[in-house]
Design a protein around this motif. Structure first.
Motif, PDB file in Angstrom:
ATOM      1  N   ALA A  65      89.877 123.346 134.730  1.00  0.00           N
ATOM      2  CA  ALA A  65      90.428 121.943 135.302  1.00  0.00           C
ATOM      3  C   ALA A  65      91.174 121.663 133.904  1.00  0.00           C
ATOM      4  O   ALA A  65      90.802 121.928 132.956  1.00  0.00           O
ATOM      5  CB  ALA A  65      89.352 121.121 135.784  1.00  0.00           C
ATOM      6  N   ASN A  66      91.786 120.520 134.195  1.00  0.00           N
ATOM      7  CA  ASN A  66      92.763 119.872 133.283  1.00  0.00           C
ATOM      8  C   ASN A  66      93.465 120.656 132.197  1.00  0.00           C
ATOM      9  O   ASN A  66      93.746 120.290 131.246  1.00  0.00           O
ATOM     10  CB  ASN A  66      91.721 118.982 132.320  1.00  0.00           C
TER      11      ASN A  66
ATOM     12  N   LYS B  61      89.623 111.404 145.980  1.00  0.00           N
ATOM     13  CA  LYS B  61      89.517 111.939 144.567  1.00  0.00           C
ATOM     14  C   LYS B  61      90.610 113.173 144.592  1.00  0.00           C
ATOM     15  O   LYS B  61      91.403 113.385 143.495  1.00  0.00           O
ATOM     16  CB  LYS B  61      88.070 112.267 144.153  1.00  0.00           C
ATOM     17  N   GLU B  62      90.309 113.954 145.476  1.00  0.00           N
ATOM     18  CA  GLU B  62      91.348 114.877 145.649  1.00  0.00           C
ATOM     19  C   GLU B  62      92.909 114.441 145.725  1.00  0.00           C
ATOM     20  O   GLU B  62      93.702 115.081 144.811  1.00  0.00           O
ATOM     21  CB  GLU B  62      91.195 115.837 146.707  1.00  0.00           C
ATOM     22  N   PHE B  65      93.701 113.573 142.098  1.00  0.00           N
ATOM     23  CA  PHE B  65      93.760 114.791 141.181  1.00  0.00           C
ATOM     24  C   PHE B  65      95.215 115.418 141.351  1.00  0.00           C
ATOM     25  O   PHE B  65      96.105 115.887 140.506  1.00  0.00           O
ATOM     26  CB  PHE B  65      92.834 116.033 141.496  1.00  0.00           C
ATOM     27  N   ASN B  70      97.098 118.544 139.218  1.00  0.00           N
ATOM     28  CA  ASN B  70      96.086 119.428 139.228  1.00  0.00           C
ATOM     29  C   ASN B  70      95.615 119.781 140.543  1.00  0.00           C
ATOM     30  O   ASN B  70      95.445 118.971 141.561  1.00  0.00           O
ATOM     31  CB  ASN B  70      94.837 118.894 138.557  1.00  0.00           C
ATOM     32  N   MET B  73      89.621 120.054 140.249  1.00  0.00           N
ATOM     33  CA  MET B  73      89.299 119.464 138.871  1.00  0.00           C
ATOM     34  C   MET B  73      87.680 119.816 138.818  1.00  0.00           C
ATOM     35  O   MET B  73      87.143 120.200 139.706  1.00  0.00           O
ATOM     36  CB  MET B  73      89.187 117.920 139.230  1.00  0.00           C
ATOM     37  N   ASP B  77      85.021 115.670 136.246  1.00  0.00           N
ATOM     38  CA  ASP B  77      85.956 114.886 136.574  1.00  0.00           C
ATOM     39  C   ASP B  77      86.024 113.995 137.759  1.00  0.00           C
ATOM     40  O   ASP B  77      86.169 112.883 138.031  1.00  0.00           O
ATOM     41  CB  ASP B  77      87.264 115.776 136.955  1.00  0.00           C
ATOM     42  N   ASP B  95      89.381 105.644 136.502  1.00  0.00           N
ATOM     43  CA  ASP B  95      88.972 106.907 135.820  1.00  0.00           C
ATOM     44  C   ASP B  95      88.582 106.598 134.409  1.00  0.00           C
ATOM     45  O   ASP B  95      89.656 106.054 133.586  1.00  0.00           O
ATOM     46  CB  ASP B  95      90.300 107.665 135.765  1.00  0.00           C
TER      47      ASP B  95
END
Lengths: 134, 126
Positions: A65-66, B61-62, B65, B70, B73, B77, B95
């Motif tokens: 991730a990230n 949350k998705e 992201f 992204n 995650m 996260d 966040d």
């Protein structure tokens, strides 16, 4: 565990998570493009793999991730040479040869293939390599 | 003094009730432990509609992201981001690693599930 046995178990996990026939799961299948994986499916797959193989997959180790939040990794919708380098380093199980010819960010998710999961599990389960967190 | 904001991205995510139901049936303990932050865990245990609560948390949350390009995650996260519902299907998110962000969104219903639309703003002049 042999490669065919490994593939069989991964097939069971993915077919269960994605609601598809095991025969549809091939090593070259892209999780998103070919098998229709969505956001929650990746987590389902992760949890199933952990249960099936009795391992804990540290956060970010299989599906990192990230990756691309750092400056200089993406430019005009494409991964930069630095971005590709970081990707190679953090995702050693991901085959990037095809992607590097046209490294558009929008194509990256297509590279997450069943083979990536097999490569990762071969190291962790078959060869007994520790996770990066241990 | 009003805070100036710059729009950084918009994200959308949809989940079906069947997906979430099946997912929680198989992985409830792991999902709650690993994907919800401490205050959300408390709310989940108290709510009379845990399926809906989890579905809304997850889709929000998705969607967040996705505003950051992204598609995946990590667990930490998910846990770091906190959903704050404000009624009438509106919500904010925080966040902890990005305090310069203003994250807001709305839930919407589909025939088979729920979705979330998130706007990601960067606070400027802070």
């Amino acid at each position: 565990m042999s490669d065919p046995q490994l593939l069989e178990k991964v097939r069971e996990c993915l077919s269960g998570a994605l609601g598809i026939e095991p025969e549809e799961v091939k090593p070259e299948s892209s999780l998103v493009r070919d098998l229709g994986a969505e956001s929650i499916d990746f987590i389902d797959i992760l949890f199933r793999l952990e249960k099936t193989f009795d391992i804990k997959i540290p956060s970010g180790e299989l599906f990192p991730a990230n990756l691309l939040n750092e400056e200089g990794m993406v430019e005009n919708g494409c991964l930069t040479p630095r971005g590709l380098s970081v990707l190679r380093e953090r995702m050693p199980y991901l085959g990037l040869e095809e992607f590097e010819k046209d490294p558009q960010l929008s194509r990256l998710s297509e590279q997450f293939k069943v083979q990536m999961i097999l490569n990762y599990l071969r190291e962790r389960v078959v060869k007994g390599a520790p996770s990066s967190a241990s | 003094m009003p805070v100036r904001k710059k729009l950084l991205g918009i994200g959308i995510d949809l989940v079906s009730w069947d997906q979430i139901r099946d997912f929680l049936k198989r992985h409830r303990k792991s999902a709650v432990e690993r994907l919800l932050n401490p205050s959300e865990k408390i709310s989940y245990k108290k709510t009379s509609r845990p399926l809906e609560f989890f579905a809304r948390c997850f889709s929000a949350k998705e969607a967040y992201f996705k505003t950051r390009n992204n598609f995946w995650m990590a667990e930490e996260d998910f846990r770091r981001v906190r959903l704050l519902e404000e009624g009438r299907n509106r919500f904010r998110m925080t966040d902890a690693s990005r305090r310069n962000l203003h994250i807001e969104g709305r839930f919407f219903k589909t025939p088979t599930g729920v979705g979330a639309r998130v706007f990601l703003w960067e606070k400027q002049g802070i």
